[in-house]
Structures are given as structure tokens and as C-alpha cells.
Design a protein around this motif. Structure first.
Motif, PDB file in Angstrom:
ATOM      1  N   ARG A 110      49.366  18.939  17.415  1.00 13.54           N
ATOM      2  CA  ARG A 110      49.752  18.907  16.007  1.00 13.54           C
ATOM      3  C   ARG A 110      48.735  18.123  15.179  1.00 13.54           C
ATOM      4  O   ARG A 110      48.012  17.288  15.700  1.00 13.54           O
ATOM      5  CB  ARG A 110      51.127  18.262  15.862  1.00 13.54           C
ATOM      6  CG  ARG A 110      52.249  18.986  16.597  1.00 13.54           C
ATOM      7  CD  ARG A 110      53.448  18.071  16.778  1.00 13.54           C
ATOM      8  NE  ARG A 110      53.098  16.927  17.637  1.00 13.54           N
ATOM      9  CZ  ARG A 110      53.810  15.813  17.708  1.00 13.54           C
ATOM     10  NH1 ARG A 110      54.885  15.654  16.967  1.00 13.54           N
ATOM     11  NH2 ARG A 110      53.438  14.829  18.516  1.00 13.54           N
ATOM     12  N   GLU A 111      48.739  18.394  13.874  1.00 14.18           N
ATOM     13  CA  GLU A 111      47.850  17.661  12.970  1.00 14.18           C
ATOM     14  C   GLU A 111      48.188  16.174  12.960  1.00 14.18           C
ATOM     15  O   GLU A 111      47.296  15.336  12.844  1.00 14.18           O
ATOM     16  CB  GLU A 111      47.944  18.234  11.551  1.00 14.18           C
ATOM     17  CG  GLU A 111      47.319  19.606  11.388  1.00 14.18           C
ATOM     18  CD  GLU A 111      45.843  19.624  11.767  1.00 14.18           C
ATOM     19  OE1 GLU A 111      45.120  18.666  11.424  1.00 14.18           O
ATOM     20  OE2 GLU A 111      45.417  20.599  12.420  1.00 14.18           O
ATOM     21  N   GLU A 112      49.485  15.854  13.123  1.00 14.38           N
ATOM     22  CA  GLU A 112      49.879  14.433  13.156  1.00 14.38           C
ATOM     23  C   GLU A 112      49.268  13.733  14.368  1.00 14.38           C
ATOM     24  O   GLU A 112      48.881  12.563  14.298  1.00 14.38           O
ATOM     25  CB  GLU A 112      51.404  14.289  13.221  1.00 14.38           C
ATOM     26  CG  GLU A 112      52.160  15.047  12.134  1.00 14.38           C
ATOM     27  CD  GLU A 112      52.601  16.421  12.599  1.00 14.38           C
ATOM     28  OE1 GLU A 112      53.743  16.546  13.089  1.00 14.38           O
ATOM     29  OE2 GLU A 112      51.789  17.356  12.467  1.00 14.38           O
ATOM     30  N   ARG A 193      40.002  19.030  17.627  1.00 19.22           N
ATOM     31  CA  ARG A 193      40.141  19.658  16.306  1.00 19.22           C
ATOM     32  C   ARG A 193      39.690  21.111  16.342  1.00 19.22           C
ATOM     33  O   ARG A 193      40.272  21.979  15.684  1.00 19.22           O
ATOM     34  CB  ARG A 193      39.308  18.900  15.268  1.00 19.22           C
ATOM     35  CG  ARG A 193      39.849  17.544  14.864  1.00 19.22           C
ATOM     36  CD  ARG A 193      39.213  17.101  13.555  1.00 19.22           C
ATOM     37  NE  ARG A 193      39.500  15.713  13.267  1.00 19.22           N
ATOM     38  CZ  ARG A 193      38.688  14.691  13.568  1.00 19.22           C
ATOM     39  NH1 ARG A 193      37.541  14.932  14.180  1.00 19.22           N
ATOM     40  NH2 ARG A 193      39.020  13.463  13.259  1.00 19.22           N
TER      41      ARG A 193
END
Length: 225
Positions: A110-112, A193
Motif C-alpha cells: 500500500r501507499e501508506e 515503488r
């Protein structure tokens, strides 16, 4: 007037005497206060904490399961000694487990998670207290494995890292050890990423084994001081 349950501490979650003693001894081993082969006298520890020997023994048995101490019939409890070949094998196991964990995690990452990993990375780079480096190093690495949703795997990796912590502190404090780790952390994060599973796994493996090689190059000089 009824008691406000929100203000009542949950004593069920409070650390037990054996938990506190375990943490104290583990930290002493990690920072080198207790060296390899050094005895840990249960009577002395019990007096130090003003407790019976029961929680001391419980803590030491748990540390034995983690591979940090050993029980000997004639010598009592001593801090586990690790030879260079054994150390290399433990690093290899860590590299295999962690490279697998990150490869399992990236498809669900997740981005978090990426944001938290970046924060740990930045905190590691800014930290000047040597005693905090290995903790922040673990926070960065473990954060990237959470999305694998393999709690047993992460728990096993944590146990392996606990066995290596005293050596990781040495390795990170070596010439440019922290700077190299910081650069490699950022490369690992960039591959996460980019969702490049294979590159991330390779970088993690090489990062850990590179730390092992650096440590083994310096240990002979450190051990003979």
C-alpha cells in the motif's frame, strides 16, 4: 459515581516480571554489556529485580529459545557464542527469508506502507545515536514485509534479527556501514515503488549478505582488542 472504564489501565496487557527481565537481558546482550560466553547468574538477576528466581528462569528459557543464551550443567547460563561460520549461516537464513518476504509483500504493498518505510528510512539517516540504529533498521525492513500478510514469516525473521542484533550494531558502526545501509535502503524502497519484485528481492538479499561480509572482515580485529 460509576468508574470511567476508558481510564482504567488494562493490567492484562502490562508486561510481566519475566517480560521485563527478558528485555533487560536481551538489550544487555545486544549492546555488548554481556559478551559471548559470559555467565548470567540467576541469583544476581533475581536480587537486581527483587524477585524470586522463577521469572528469571522463565526469561532465560525464552532467551534460550531465541538462541541468545545456553544452559550448561556445570557453568549455568551463558551468553551464546557464535563462530564466524555460524554467523554467516544465520545471515544467509535472514537473507533468504527477507528476500522472500519482500517479494510476497510488493504485489499487495500500500501507499501508506511506502510512506511509513520512507519515514523510517529518513529517521535512520538522521539518527546519531548508535544504539538506535539497529532498531530503526528493523523498523524499515519489517515495515516492507507487513503487506505479505505472513505473520509467522515476519515473526521468524524477527527472531533471526534478535540473534544478530549485537553484531548488526557492530556492523553499522563500522566505517561507512550506516552510510552504505542508508543508500541501499533507498534503492530497495525505489524498487518497491516500481513494483519490481525480482529486483527488490535481489537487493534485499545482497544488502544483508553485504553486511555479513563487512562484519566478518572486521570481527577478527574487534575480537582481539
Amino acid at each position: 459515581m460509576p468508574l470511567e472504564t476508558a481510564k482504567v489501565p488494562n493490567l492484562g496487557k502490562a508486561p510481566s516480571a519475566s517480560d521485563i527481565i527478558l528485555t533487560f537481558i536481551r538489550d544487555a546482550i545486544a549492546d555488548g554489556s554481556l559478551d559471548q560466553g559470559e555467565p548470567i547468574r540467576q541469583d544476581d538477576v533475581a536480587r537486581l529485580f527483587n524477585v524470586s528466581k522463577i521469572p528469571v528462569r522463565e526469561a532465560l528459557k525464552r532467551l534460550e529459545a531465541e538462541g541468545l543464551v545456553e544452559f550448561h550443567r556445570n557453568r549455568g547460563v551463558v551468553v551464546t557464542s557464535v563462530s564466524d561460520p555460524e554467523l554467516a549461516q544465520i545471515f544467509e537464513v535472514r537473507a533468504i527469508l527477507e528476500s522472500s518476504a519482500i517479494k510476497l509483500s510488493i504485489p499487495n504493498m500500500r501507499e501508506e506502507t511506502l510512506a511509513r518505510a520512507l519515514e523510517f528510512c529518513e529517521r535512520f539517516a538522521r539518527e546519531t545515536d548508535v544504539a538506535r540504529w539497529s532498531e530503526l533498521n528493523w523498523q524499515f525492513h519489517s515495515c516492507l514485509y507487513e503487506d505479505a500478510e505472513r505473520p509467522f514469516l515476519v515473526s521468524t525473521i524477527r527472531s533471526v534479527n534478535d540473534r544478530l542484533e549485537r553484531f548488526l550494531r557492530i556492523q553499522l558502526a563500522l566505517s561507512q556501514g550506516k552510510e552504505i545501509a542508508d543508500r541501499e535502503h533507498r534503492e530497495i524502497l525505489d524498487s518497491c515503488r516500481a513494483r519490481d519484485v525480482e529486483r527488490a528481492g535481489t537487493l534485499v538479499f545482497e544488502h544483508i549478505m553485504g553486511a555479513c561480509r563487512s562484519l566478518l572482515e572486521h570481527l577478527p580485529r574487534i575480537r582481539t582488542r
